[in-house]
Scaffold this active site. Structure first.
Site, PDB file in Angstrom:
ATOM      1  CB  THR A 417      22.706  40.280  14.794  1.00 36.00           C
ATOM      2  OG1 THR A 417      21.849  39.252  15.274  1.00 36.00           O
ATOM      3  CG2 THR A 417      24.111  39.792  14.792  1.00 36.00           C
ATOM      4  CD  GLU A 461      20.691  35.114  20.603  1.00 38.79           C
ATOM      5  OE1 GLU A 461      20.202  34.921  19.471  1.00 38.79           O
ATOM      6  OE2 GLU A 461      21.098  36.209  20.981  1.00 38.79           O
ATOM      7  CG  ASP A 464      18.042  32.462  17.565  1.00 39.30           C
ATOM      8  OD1 ASP A 464      17.049  33.012  17.051  1.00 39.30           O
ATOM      9  OD2 ASP A 464      19.192  32.943  17.497  1.00 39.30           O
ATOM     10  CB  SER A 488      23.731  31.350  15.694  1.00 35.78           C
ATOM     11  OG  SER A 488      23.995  32.630  15.148  1.00 35.78           O
ATOM     12  N   GLY A 511      20.938  40.453  10.725  1.00 35.50           N
ATOM     13  CA  GLY A 511      19.765  40.238   9.900  1.00 35.50           C
ATOM     14  C   GLY A 511      19.031  38.933  10.127  1.00 35.50           C
TER      15      GLY A 511
END
Length: 606
Positions: A417, A461, A464, A488, A511
């Site tokens: 990110t 992604e 996640d 997220s 992070g």
């Protein structure tokens, strides 16, 4: 209510009578903005470089790479606003910081227009063919990196459509000219930074991608050297298409076909993304969450981000604890304050793991996400904090009556990110956190079908999401489902004074899940400890996701670490490489910005 105000494109209006065909023949600089590539020396390789903070009188931009910051600065100097600058910054980051964000990923953008805050959601979505078993093989979840470096992990990207939506409502300069900095740098080349070189050197999976292996590495597998000029002709060509055609150039046609082809033909684990998935993606506008916090109102992103809710749960519980002045131990907070902070984090992360997911698929506890931030609820949660650590024993609370019982998601890694903060001369502000998740995402480089060297990286992604769809017969809220946006931790944040309503700050960080700790601690340092933006970002980090405590390597005294252990915390030391950016408005109306000393970002302004 959210504003729908549309700002006229004053630069475009002079060209409004031109046909689309004629636009293709016009060089970008003729639109009234001439970009000049700066001479910037790559950062030193220490991993921690002291930064002074930057003062500005009217506008400022903070981003994770000096070239990206400069692009935003030049856009603001040319009469662009905060949204214009954000577009230019993101396109340059796609080129110079490909390991962290780009047009192959997703983003959340908070925008303030002087009276209203808007939340633009460009989070990736799961393809229509995705199921809860996406990352399961033979009844067991895949190893994390096996899932990451694959076609399975790629979500439908949303950054470009989201920025296009925000620009259509607020942009001052034309969409086309905002790509000029990235196009010039892609065609003329830029000096590879220490951080990009180190990231390439430390990554094995990227070397297995056929396009990336020849673009970023030499024949012997060595990464491109620090200071070497890197050109990206494929990305320059793609950017020129997007500049002229808009986001449709990425989501439909030959560039989209190439993206889908890369996903579906991955050599190890192909994904099932389709052209319909790409063309059907929609960027959303959501109602921001603005939470009173003593003299400030803190505005952040609602689910599918867990960032704002979890940050404000931590801060709300801390406010219920015995007041500690948090004396600084060589720049580090005291063990007493750290204990309160870490225990509040355990409780907040327990709620996060149980309840927060895409609101199109999961109902908020009691039907309202704000119930998780209710003062009475947080006071009850805070009362669970004692003198000894609860360790892994933190349980989720009951902020509202649930109609569905969810299982708590097991802990999984989160990475990557980048963050952008901008305040323009008219008082508009942006806080935008943007990602492709892991460093270099899915490790799939797409050249848009150009056949030229380079391109852009696709996200991972979808990792996640919870790898396991249910536990003991109960569904996990953040399980994979078709069209769903993964939860997220990104926490772009805008802060306002409660009495005057004036903007106080724009901030955020990369992070992974630690974004939440980095952002929460920075807010405390700025409000309670009275520190400047830069001094607040310099402070050492301590985090827990509910298990062990990690403290930043070499930044805490042995006495502080031992005091935490005596309270029952299991403590380890490691690098905690945040990438915080923050811009604060001072009492005299001027601005002061800070950039994280752990990364190569800078602030520029006038």
């Amino acid at each position: 209510m959210v504003s729908k105000r549309v700002v006229s494109k004053r630069v475009v209006s002079k060209k409004a009578t031109l046909t689309f065909a004629s636009l293709l023949l016009i060089p970008l600089y003729s639109w009234g903005f001439s970009y000049e590539a700066p001479a910037i020396t790559p950062e030193v390789g220490s991993g921690y470089e002291e930064k002074p903070g930057w003062a500005a009188s009217s506008f400022a931009v903070a981003a994770a790479n000096p070239l990206a910051t400069d692009a935003g600065y030049q856009v603001l100097k040319a009469g662009g606003n905060a949204v214009d600058a954000a577009v230019a910054v993101q396109m340059v980051l796609t080129l110079v910081e490909p390991q962290s964000s780009g047009i192959g990923g997703g983003a959340f953008l908070l925008h303030y227009d002087g009276s209203n805050v808007q939340a633009y959601d460009g989070r990736e979505t799961a393809p229509a063919a995705a199921t809860g078993e996406l990352f399961m093989e033979d009844g067991e979840p895949l190893a994390f990196m096996d899932a990451v470096a694959s076609g399975l992990s790629v979500g439908v990207p949303g950054t470009l459509k989201m920025l296009e939506k925000a620009h259509a409502e607020h942009g001052q300069l034309s969409w086309e000219v905002l790509f000029e900095p990235a196009i010039v740098l892609a065609e003329e080349g830029f000096a590879v930074s220490q951080r990009l070189h180190t990231s390439l050197a430390n990554d094995e999976a990227l070397r297995h991608d056929p396009l990336a292996s020849t673009f970023y590495y030499d024949a012997s597998g060595e990464p491109i050297a620090v200071g070497e000029t890197l050109k990206n002709p494929a990305l320059a060509t793609i950017f020129r298409r997007i500049a002229r055609e808009g986001s449709v150039a990425l989501h439909e046609g030959d560039i989209a076909e190439d993206l889908v082809h890369r996903v579906q033909t991955h050599s190890a684990r192909p994904g099932e993304m389709t052209l319909d998935d790409l063309s059907g993606y929609e960027a959303l506008e959501r109602e921001p969450l603005c939470t009173p916090w003593q003299q400030w109102d803190v505005c952040g992103f609602p689910p599918p981000s867990s960032g704002h809710i979890t940050v404000m749960q931590i801060l709300g519980m801390l406010d219920q604890q015995p007041l500690l002045e948090a004396p600084l131990d060589n720049g580090a907070a005291s063990s007493g304050w750290l204990h309160q902070f870490l225990e509040s984090s355990r409780l907040a992360f327990a709620d996060r793991g149980r309840y927060i997911a895409d609101p199109a698929f999961v109902e908020a506890p009691g039907g309202d996400w704000s119930l998780m931030l209710a003062p009475e609820y947080l006071a009850n949660r805070s009362a669970l904090i004692g003198e000894e650590s609860m360790g892994e024993g933190a349980e989720p609370g009951n902020p509202g009556e649930q109609t569905v019982s969810f299982a708590s998601q097991p802990e999984q890694p989160e990475y990557g990110t980048s963050h952008i903060s901008i305040v323009d001369a008219e008082g508009n502000a942006v806080a935008m956190t943007t990602t492709i998740e892991q460093a270099f995402g899915s490790r799939i480089l797409a050249d848009g079908g150009t056949g030229l060297p380079g391109g852009y990286l696709l996200n991972n992604e979808l990792t996640d999401f919870s790898f396991v769809p249910e536990i003991d017969g109960e569904p996990v809220a953040n399980r994979v489902e078709p069209g769903k946006r993964p939860r997220s931790s990104m926490a772009p944040t805008l802060v306002f004074d409660q009495d005057s309503g004036e903007l106080v700050a724009s901030l955020g960080s990369p992070g992974g899940a630690a974004i939440i700790h980095y952002t929460a601690r920075t807010l405390v340092a700025m409000r309670d400890w009275g520190l400047s933006a830069q001094t607040a970002l310099n402070l050492p980090h301590a985090i827990t996701l509910g298990g062990d405590v990690s403290v930043e390597q070499g930044r805490f005294s042995e006495a502080t670490i031992e005091a935490l252990r005596e309270r029952g915390h299991t403590v380890n030391e490691r690098d905690l490489t945040s990438g915080l950016q923050a811009i604060m408005r001072l009492e005299d109306g001027s601005l002061f910005g800070g950039a994280d000393p752990r990364r190569e970002g800078v602030v520029m302004g006038d």
